[in-house]
Design an enzyme around this catalytic site. Sequence first.
Site, mmCIF file in Angstrom:
data_model
loop_
_atom_site.group_PDB
_atom_site.id
_atom_site.type_symbol
_atom_site.label_atom_id
_atom_site.label_comp_id
_atom_site.label_asym_id
_atom_site.label_seq_id
_atom_site.Cartn_x
_atom_site.Cartn_y
_atom_site.Cartn_z
ATOM 1 N N ASP A 67 -34.105 -49.684 80.400
ATOM 2 C CA ASP A 67 -33.556 -50.513 81.474
ATOM 3 C C ASP A 67 -32.091 -50.136 81.672
ATOM 4 O O ASP A 67 -31.509 -49.429 80.856
ATOM 5 C CB ASP A 67 -33.760 -52.006 81.214
ATOM 6 C CG ASP A 67 -32.825 -52.603 80.187
ATOM 7 O OD1 ASP A 67 -32.407 -51.874 79.262
ATOM 8 O OD2 ASP A 67 -32.511 -53.797 80.287
ATOM 9 N N TYR A 85 -27.977 -49.860 81.998
ATOM 10 C CA TYR A 85 -26.827 -50.350 81.238
ATOM 11 C C TYR A 85 -26.383 -51.684 81.826
ATOM 12 O O TYR A 85 -26.459 -51.887 83.041
ATOM 13 C CB TYR A 85 -25.673 -49.352 81.321
ATOM 14 C CG TYR A 85 -25.969 -47.990 80.751
ATOM 15 C CD1 TYR A 85 -26.376 -47.833 79.426
ATOM 16 C CD2 TYR A 85 -25.809 -46.843 81.529
ATOM 17 C CE1 TYR A 85 -26.629 -46.576 78.900
ATOM 18 C CE2 TYR A 85 -26.049 -45.578 81.002
ATOM 19 C CZ TYR A 85 -26.464 -45.446 79.696
ATOM 20 O OH TYR A 85 -26.704 -44.204 79.173
#
Length: 219
Positions: free
Chosen positions: A59, A61
């Site tokens: 996913d 940052y």
Amino acid sequence: MTWDDLIKQELEKDYFQALVAFLKEEDKNHTVLPLRENRLQAFKLTPFDEVKVVIIGQDPYHNWNQAHGLAFSVEKPPFPPSLKNIFLELENDLGISAPSSGNLSSWAKQGVLLLNTVLTVRLHEPLSHQKQGWEQFTLEAVKQLNEKRAHLIFVLWGNHARKMKAYIDPRKQTIIESAHPSPLSAHRGFFNSKPFSKINQALKKYQLEPINWNLNYKS
């Protein structure tokens, strides 16, 4: 097939309608990264028929000035630990020293689809948008690439990415896998795995132009 075709197809499904509704609420009540205009950036920079390599992340940052829609890529320094380790391995593998920028857009423009399995996250809340529908959408992207394209190179770093292996046909695609570049696992098989030279060797075998991994390259 284009990425627009895929989006239109998935938009008709209940899970995607639920994802759209979820994101509307999240945008209303929280800071969501990356910014709305960058959430599909991986697809914009690497059109379906130009994909040569697929690198799968998890996913985005979750801090400011980082996520901009490409897995592992950041808009501005400092580099997150995983990206630092990617650059260390790039130097070890090909002798290309770490760049001043962590923006991987030039890779994307050469056919490297930098695909997170989840495309949004709340500010400072990692994995906060898991299991809301993105995983189904990005898996469909991988399935369509596997079905409609051949001679692609899928790069699976870590157990999360390796879950995609079941949907990739090794008879017509190349799979390169190792530990994840995160500091927790890089020493367990990512370092010295030489993914960049392996990718280019596979592209040459398929008589395709290798990737210029030097981030000072301007496409």
